[in-house]
Enzyme design. Structure first.
Site, PDB file in Angstrom:
ATOM      1  N   HIS A   1      47.691   2.183  10.149  1.00  0.00           N
ATOM      2  CA  HIS A   1      47.214   1.881   8.796  1.00  0.00           C
ATOM      3  C   HIS A   1      45.693   1.933   8.697  1.00  0.00           C
ATOM      4  O   HIS A   1      45.111   1.428   7.741  1.00  0.00           O
ATOM      5  CB  HIS A   1      47.732   0.511   8.349  1.00  0.00           C
ATOM      6  CG  HIS A   1      49.235   0.465   8.243  1.00  0.00           C
ATOM      7  ND1 HIS A   1      49.957  -0.711   8.254  1.00  0.00           N
ATOM      8  CD2 HIS A   1      50.160   1.459   8.121  1.00  0.00           C
ATOM      9  CE1 HIS A   1      51.252  -0.440   8.150  1.00  0.00           C
ATOM     10  NE2 HIS A   1      51.392   0.871   8.072  1.00  0.00           N
TER      11      HIS A   1
ATOM     12  N   ALA B   1      50.791  -8.187  11.762  1.00  0.00           N
ATOM     13  CA  ALA B   1      49.855  -9.213  11.306  1.00  0.00           C
ATOM     14  C   ALA B   1      49.932 -10.504  12.105  1.00  0.00           C
ATOM     15  O   ALA B   1      48.944 -11.221  12.246  1.00  0.00           O
ATOM     16  CB  ALA B   1      50.103  -9.513   9.823  1.00  0.00           C
TER      17      ALA B   1
ATOM     18  N   CYS C   1      35.111  14.852   4.123  1.00  0.00           N
ATOM     19  CA  CYS C   1      34.740  15.427   5.418  1.00  0.00           C
ATOM     20  C   CYS C   1      35.017  14.508   6.601  1.00  0.00           C
ATOM     21  O   CYS C   1      34.893  14.919   7.752  1.00  0.00           O
ATOM     22  CB  CYS C   1      33.270  15.843   5.425  1.00  0.00           C
ATOM     23  SG  CYS C   1      32.089  14.454   5.476  1.00  0.00           S
TER      24      CYS C   1
END
Length: 239
Positions: free
Chosen positions: A111, A14, A122
């Site tokens: 992530h 981050a 799908c």
């Protein structure tokens, strides 16, 4: 170290994106300190949980949409362009590495990605503008246009399994690295945080650039507690 390396791997958290104005979700005042995270099992089981998830997404999305790559992102893109960096492994979901010029196939998103949505059945990609248009009409939940399945942001939620393909790609690049550079990660979120020490044990040099100390600082060859953009600009020679 960069000059001597030919197989550099970047590992970003981050901290690299806070320099682009995207808040760290875990920091004081971040979204996870204001809201209890919605577990993946609850998202699947409950329409109310899915609606709350989309409310939060669109309430916080403006900041991410305005963000642009900073000097740290551009420095990594330059190393990729030079053929010295083989991959960018990221814990971030903002897509700023791709926006900086790093090819999609060289960014390993552990992530997921919050800039689009995907069907959980799908895998069909759905753009957020389409979801937003639906949701603004009485909070209608999106359904996959291909199979009718549940659509969520293409991120890994609490309780959701880590992506096997991306984890294996990250392991392969880590094991082949001769220099592993951590940028803006507190190195507390596992299993992702295991990669730096994996690289170190396999013979790579380890550099950690982060505002605050990490538990892996003592194992690193170099630790720099400074801004990522400023540090990497000087190291790579970009503005």
């Amino acid at each position: 170290m960069i000059a001597d390396a030919t197989r550099i791997v970047g590992f970003t958290g981050a901290g690299i994106s806070t320099e682009s104005g995207i808040p760290d979700f875990r920091s004081p005042g971040g979204i996870w300190t204001r809201y209890r995270p919605i577990d993946f099992s609850d998202f699947i089981a409950s329409e109310d949980a899915r609606r709350e998830s989309w409310r939060r997404k669109f309430a916080t999305d403006a900041v991410m949409r305005r963000a642009t790559p900073n000097a740290g992102h551009r420095a990594l893109a330059r190393l990729v362009e030079q053929g010295r960096m083989t991959a960018v492994i990221t814990q971030n979901v903002d897509g700023l590495h791709q926006a900086s010029g790093v090819p999609d196939d060289m960014v390993i998103e552990l992530h997921g990605n919050a800039t689009y949505a995907a069907c959980l059945d799908c895998g069909e990609r759905h753009e957020l503008d389409w979801v937003r248009t639906l949701f603004e009409k009485d909070e209608m939940l999106p359904e996959c246009t291909q199979c009718g399945g549940i659509v969520k942001t293409a991120t890994i939620s609490f309780g959701q399994s880590m992506p096997e393909i991306e984890m294996e790609r990250a392991r392969e690049k880590t094991m082949a690295a001769d220099l592993f550079i951590v940028l803006g990660s507190s190195l507390v979120v596992y299993p992702a945080a295991a990669f730096p020490m994996m690289a170190k044990r396999n013979g790579a040099r380890l550099v950690i650039i982060n505002r605050d100390p990490t538990d892996q600082d003592d194992s690193a060859d170099l630790v720099i507690h400074d801004e990522i953009g400023r540090t990497m600009s000087r190291a790579v020679g970009v503005n």
